[in-house]
Design an enzyme around this catalytic site. Structure first.
Site, PDB file in Angstrom:
ATOM      1  N   PRO A  47      12.118   5.348   0.596  1.00 53.53           N
ATOM      2  CA  PRO A  47      13.248   4.631   1.199  1.00 53.53           C
ATOM      3  C   PRO A  47      14.056   3.824   0.194  1.00 53.53           C
ATOM      4  O   PRO A  47      13.502   2.994  -0.530  1.00 53.53           O
ATOM      5  CB  PRO A  47      12.560   3.706   2.211  1.00 53.53           C
ATOM      6  CG  PRO A  47      11.210   3.441   1.609  1.00 53.53           C
ATOM      7  CD  PRO A  47      10.819   4.703   0.897  1.00 53.53           C
ATOM      8  N   ASP A  86      14.380   0.903   3.170  1.00 52.29           N
ATOM      9  CA  ASP A  86      13.527  -0.177   2.698  1.00 52.29           C
ATOM     10  C   ASP A  86      14.318  -1.472   2.881  1.00 52.29           C
ATOM     11  O   ASP A  86      15.344  -1.661   2.225  1.00 52.29           O
ATOM     12  CB  ASP A  86      13.200   0.057   1.217  1.00 52.29           C
ATOM     13  CG  ASP A  86      12.016  -0.757   0.753  1.00 52.29           C
ATOM     14  OD1 ASP A  86      11.369  -1.391   1.595  1.00 52.29           O
ATOM     15  OD2 ASP A  86      11.732  -0.754  -0.458  1.00 52.29           O
ATOM     16  N   TRP A 521       6.449  -3.563  -1.435  1.00 53.67           N
ATOM     17  CA  TRP A 521       5.951  -2.241  -1.824  1.00 53.67           C
ATOM     18  C   TRP A 521       4.869  -1.765  -0.857  1.00 53.67           C
ATOM     19  O   TRP A 521       4.625  -0.565  -0.744  1.00 53.67           O
ATOM     20  CB  TRP A 521       5.415  -2.271  -3.257  1.00 53.67           C
ATOM     21  CG  TRP A 521       6.506  -2.383  -4.281  1.00 53.67           C
ATOM     22  CD1 TRP A 521       6.943  -3.510  -4.896  1.00 53.67           C
ATOM     23  CD2 TRP A 521       7.317  -1.325  -4.797  1.00 53.67           C
ATOM     24  NE1 TRP A 521       7.967  -3.216  -5.758  1.00 53.67           N
ATOM     25  CE2 TRP A 521       8.210  -1.876  -5.718  1.00 53.67           C
ATOM     26  CE3 TRP A 521       7.357   0.060  -4.574  1.00 53.67           C
ATOM     27  CZ2 TRP A 521       9.139  -1.126  -6.414  1.00 53.67           C
ATOM     28  CZ3 TRP A 521       8.287   0.814  -5.272  1.00 53.67           C
ATOM     29  CH2 TRP A 521       9.162   0.228  -6.181  1.00 53.67           C
ATOM     30  N   GLN A 557       9.030   5.072 -10.498  1.00 52.48           N
ATOM     31  CA  GLN A 557       8.259   4.899  -9.263  1.00 52.48           C
ATOM     32  C   GLN A 557       6.781   5.272  -9.440  1.00 52.48           C
ATOM     33  O   GLN A 557       6.001   5.148  -8.498  1.00 52.48           O
ATOM     34  CB  GLN A 557       8.860   5.745  -8.140  1.00 52.48           C
ATOM     35  CG  GLN A 557      10.239   5.299  -7.697  1.00 52.48           C
ATOM     36  CD  GLN A 557      10.237   3.886  -7.128  1.00 52.48           C
ATOM     37  OE1 GLN A 557       9.295   3.485  -6.463  1.00 52.48           O
ATOM     38  NE2 GLN A 557      11.278   3.130  -7.407  1.00 52.48           N
ATOM     39  N   TRP A 561       6.301   3.186  -5.929  1.00 51.99           N
ATOM     40  CA  TRP A 561       6.047   3.855  -4.652  1.00 51.99           C
ATOM     41  C   TRP A 561       4.899   4.858  -4.732  1.00 51.99           C
ATOM     42  O   TRP A 561       4.052   4.927  -3.829  1.00 51.99           O
ATOM     43  CB  TRP A 561       7.326   4.527  -4.173  1.00 51.99           C
ATOM     44  CG  TRP A 561       7.243   5.091  -2.791  1.00 51.99           C
ATOM     45  CD1 TRP A 561       6.835   4.446  -1.659  1.00 51.99           C
ATOM     46  CD2 TRP A 561       7.577   6.425  -2.392  1.00 51.99           C
ATOM     47  NE1 TRP A 561       6.909   5.295  -0.570  1.00 51.99           N
ATOM     48  CE2 TRP A 561       7.358   6.512  -1.000  1.00 51.99           C
ATOM     49  CE3 TRP A 561       8.050   7.550  -3.068  1.00 51.99           C
ATOM     50  CZ2 TRP A 561       7.598   7.680  -0.275  1.00 51.99           C
ATOM     51  CZ3 TRP A 561       8.288   8.704  -2.348  1.00 51.99           C
ATOM     52  CH2 TRP A 561       8.064   8.767  -0.968  1.00 51.99           C
ATOM     53  N   LYS A 594      21.044   4.399 -22.056  1.00 57.56           N
ATOM     54  CA  LYS A 594      20.919   3.934 -20.687  1.00 57.56           C
ATOM     55  C   LYS A 594      22.276   3.465 -20.184  1.00 57.56           C
ATOM     56  O   LYS A 594      23.017   2.799 -20.904  1.00 57.56           O
ATOM     57  CB  LYS A 594      19.908   2.776 -20.612  1.00 57.56           C
ATOM     58  CG  LYS A 594      19.665   2.260 -19.219  1.00 57.56           C
ATOM     59  CD  LYS A 594      18.652   1.114 -19.219  1.00 57.56           C
ATOM     60  CE  LYS A 594      18.458   0.576 -17.818  1.00 57.56           C
ATOM     61  NZ  LYS A 594      17.487  -0.556 -17.792  1.00 57.56           N
ATOM     62  N   LYS A 597      26.569  -1.685 -17.044  1.00 58.02           N
ATOM     63  CA  LYS A 597      27.944  -2.168 -16.882  1.00 58.02           C
ATOM     64  C   LYS A 597      28.481  -2.776 -18.169  1.00 58.02           C
ATOM     65  O   LYS A 597      29.633  -2.564 -18.532  1.00 58.02           O
ATOM     66  CB  LYS A 597      28.004  -3.191 -15.744  1.00 58.02           C
ATOM     67  CG  LYS A 597      27.857  -2.571 -14.369  1.00 58.02           C
ATOM     68  CD  LYS A 597      27.902  -3.625 -13.275  1.00 58.02           C
ATOM     69  CE  LYS A 597      27.704  -2.984 -11.905  1.00 58.02           C
ATOM     70  NZ  LYS A 597      27.658  -4.002 -10.835  1.00 58.02           N
TER      71      LYS A 597
END
Length: 778
Positions: A47, A86, A521, A557, A561, A594, A597
């Site tokens: 999610p 989530d 989590w 993750q 997750w 990476k 902004k």
């Protein structure tokens, strides 16, 4: 007969027409209904949080999450594709704090917890429309009309059942431990959250002189956290290591013999050598008056030398300064020796307790403490060093290791089973199994599950204030039975649960809820069962959809997750909750950097979707590199991938439609007769059959890139060899057997290609199929 095919490569414009057709004809819904009752194939959707905008990395995850369920649906399976949101946790709270102009827990409580919670509930849907629009536009087919939502009471109730079950197994406990702590957010974090926020930084360490109480000499101890020195209570050596007195520049120092040269440099004279055990029990003077005063208040003896095997001579001086409030080993050895416990840092991360630096944030206090040590002649050296340091994964504040009372799940007790079940999972790539995930599990620590925050699943633990008895509530019904008068439809959030009390079954005292929420989590890791409100309903549905056949998220993750899914399923069901996991690399810019902004290299996903289209972006992600490798993303790379595959495919399709329309060729009125096939026809049909077999096998094994590259090679053969060498066969006036064979061969190839390419590029293949198949076969 056929719809005219545009020769422009405006795929993005045509995709919008396909989207409108899918919606108007309810194609996704029909695909689900058509497979009802077929063998089950289950996909779990990790999610996202809808209070943050989707970025280009989410296009990758949505694309990967879509292709395998599409493929499995086409193979005849009843595929579960339930979307989820989530909705709890720090990410939401921080966004609301920013929106309201609040800073920290004191201001939240002054504002009011009830209105703050309401704002959190509203905030989680801030970008829901953008997420749904992006998912829709990229061709991510999932049930977004009936998603699971982690803040809903039924979902929370299932988590309460899980926590009660975990408690009944003896795995839930409260402990006073050193935990990773965010002073800005005012809460402890779990090890998997900490793993997400490391940065390489430069800091100043300190080699400090601790004056011996019984001779004219100094113990030298090195620390990377000068702010912990005011809370020092003892020095620790290794009883089995050789130490020495060494003279340098007229002063005598005590340190490990092997480290004399690295610490004191050349010219130091070793006066005598002895084992670390000879130092044990010897007193030294506290560095600061405030330290001595704090120690004296405890009534316990401090500031003497102890020994433990955790002390090594790999770096430092061989003598470690111990502050039991700020280090796991410190806390352990100090507890074993019944040392004073002092904690001259408050919950905001500021110095406190009568130090000269009260009110200064610990990282700012470093330089003040070093200055004062230097002025007192107690700073031997202050070398700069670079190391990897944990920051809060959400607010970017430096974490500190801090003694707190927290609730834990005893993961160390099930470590062996975690490792066994991890090995049962098909990790793609295979290296994750024993590498990133395996290493994490091998060193697993107990899961600090409680959070001293507001917006989250409330910990369903009630504790008797008189005798300390613990009762874990596992359902709304149980709560209402224990506390009569509790509304059955009470919202399961703070602060609504906090006033509820009931008599202790042991002593009759008042049972009160622990006023904390749980790690968000745990919410996402509970989705395999909580999405069904299991075990309160849908038991058969849960059994049919557990474990998942397929999950996929980015590599970050692995310790998020993926770990919580495995941890919770091991605790509850004694098996892994997913069978196959495709771990994705991160999306970088064209130079392999990476995206951020401040670098100005972030790609707006809509700029690509609106220009090149969803199919092009999907195809690039599928075939540009293996999914687990970082993607060097640029619009130019997408255009090149689009031109080579989609452009060639489209032009071949346009060629067929042009001549088939002129001749009024209806493939349903003709047959593919073997005796009329030319060698080129037989070759391309053989290649086609091999292609179908290869793509089917690759997608069955979740080897997406290999399948895509097979398609790419075939399209090259089709255009550059077959069509180029057979085009004059379509120019004749009469429908000869050879011309019929040419048409039927190309039709067969294009129809089959539109089917096996559909999981990759669903928009373009839909248009091709509708035009060359549905126009002649309603």
């Amino acid at each position: 007969m056929y719809k005219k095919v545009s020769t422009t490569l405006d795929f993005a414009g045509r995709e919008k027409d396909t989207l409108a057709f899918w919606k108007q004809a309810r194609i996704f819904e029909k695909s689900v209904e058509l497979r009802r009752g077929a063998p089950a194939y289950t996909f779990y959707d990790g999610p996202p949080t809808a209070n943050g905008k989707p970025h280009i990395g989410h296009i990758l995850t949505r694309s990967i999450k879509d292709i395998i369920p599409r493929y499995r649906t086409m193979k005849g399976y009843d595929v579960l594709r339930k979307a989820g949101w989530d909705t709890h946790g720090l990410p939401v709270e921080l966004e609301v704090e920013k929106e309201l102009g609040l800073d920290g827990k004191e201001q939240i409580e002054a504002y009011g917890v009830t209105p703050f919670i309401q704002k959190c509930k509203e905030s989680v849907w801030k970008y829901k429309g953008e997420w749904e629009e992006m998912s829709d536009r990229v061709g991510f087919w999932a049930d977004m009309e009936n998603p699971y939502i982690t803040y809903e009471d039924n979902y929370i109730e299932s988590e309460w059942w899980a926590l009660k079950t975990i408690h009944e197994k003896g795995l839930l406990y409260k402990g006073h431990k050193i935990v990773p702590y965010c002073p800005r957010c005012g809460t402890a974090l779990s090890s998997h959250e900490v793993a997400q926020g490391y940065k390489d930084i430069k800091e100043t360490s300190a080699t400090v002189r601790f004056r011996c109480a019984d001779e004219d000499a100094y113990y030298l101890a090195w620390t990377t956290t000068p702010w912990t020195l005011p809370s020092n209570v003892c020095l620790c050596v290794n009883a089995h290591v050789e130490y020495c007195r060494a003279r340098k520049d007229g002063e005598t120092f005590i340190l490990a013999r092997d480290l004399v040269e690295s610490v004191l440099g050349e010219g130091a004279e070793i006066l005598d050598v002895f084992p670390g055990s000879d130092l044990v029990g010897r007193d030294y003077e506290p560095l600061f008056p405030c330290t001595g005063a704090a120690c004296a208040k405890t009534g316990k003896r401090g500031h003497y030398v102890i020994a433990d095997d955790y002390v090594t001579t790999t770096d430092g001086t061989g003598i470690v300064h111990n502050a039991p409030a700020f280090g796991e080993d410190d806390a352990r050895v100090c507890k074993e020796h019944d040392m004073p416990f002092i904690q001259l840092v408050d919950t905001r991360g500021n110095m406190c307790g009568g130090t000269p630096w009260d009110g200064a944030f610990v990282k700012d206090a470093d330089k003040l403490i070093l200055r004062d040590l230097r002025e007192a002649g107690l700073l031997f050296a202050a070398p700069e060093f670079e190391h990897s340091y944990p920051f809060c994964w959400r607010c970017d504040t430096p974490l500190i290791y801090y003694a707190r009372q927290s609730w834990f799940i005893k993961m160390t007790a099930i470590r062996d089973r975690l490792m066994e079940y991890n090995r049962r999972i098909n990790w793609i790539p295979e290296t994750i199994k024993e590498g990133r995930m395996g290493n994490f599990l091998e060193n697993v620590i107990d899961w600090g599950i409680s959070r001293e925050r507001y917006w989250g699943t409330p910990l369903p633990v009630w504790v008797c204030k008189d005798c300390g008895h613990v009762h874990v509530i596992g359902s709304r019904k149980e709560l209402c039975q224990l506390a009569p008068g509790t509304p059955e439809d009470l919202e399961l959030h703070k602060p609504f649960l906090d006033p509820i009390t009931f008599p202790c079954e042991k002593c009759g005292g008042e049972m009160r809820r622990e006023p904390v929420v749980i790690d968000c989590w745990f919410d996402s890791g509970s989705m395999p069962f909580a999405q069904w409100h299991y075990p309160f309903e849908n038991k058969e549905l849960f059994a049919r959809r557990y474990p998942a056949n397929f999950i996929s998220e980015a590599v970050d993750q692995t310790r998020g997750w993926f770990y919580t899914l495995l941890a919770i399923s091991t605790c509850l069901f004694d098996e892994p909750s997913f069978q196959n996991c495709l771990v994705l690399g991160l999306v970088q810019d064209k130079d392999g950097l990476k995206m951020s902004k401040h670098k100005g290299n972030v790609v707006d996903p809509w700029s690509v979707l609106d220009k090149q289209g969803a199919d092009a972006v999907r195809w690039y992600f599928y075939t540009g590199s293996m999914p687990w490798l970082p993607s060097r993303f640029s619009p130019e790379a997408v255009s090149e991938a689009q031109r080579k595959f989609m452009g060639t495919f489209w032009n071949t399709y346009a060629f067929y439609v042009l001549y088939a329309d002129i001749d009024g060729f209806d493939p349903t009125a003709h047959a593919l007769r073997r005796e009329n096939l030319s060698p080129m026809d037989k070759w391309i049909l053989s290649r086609l059959n091999s292609l179908v077999k290869a793509v089917d096998a690759y997608l069955g094994d979740i080897r997406i890139t290999e399948a895509g590259r097979e398609l790419q090679r075939f399209i090259d053969d089709l255009s550059n060899w077959y069509v180029r060498r057979c085009r004059d066969r379509y120019w004749g006036k009469d429908m000869t057997p050879d011309k019929e064979a040419a048409y039927m061969t190309l039709f067969t190839v294009l129809k089959t290609l539109s089917l096996i390419s559909a999981p990759f590029i669903p928009f373009m293949t839909e248009e091709i199929y509708q035009n060359i198949v549905r126009t002649v076969d309603k």
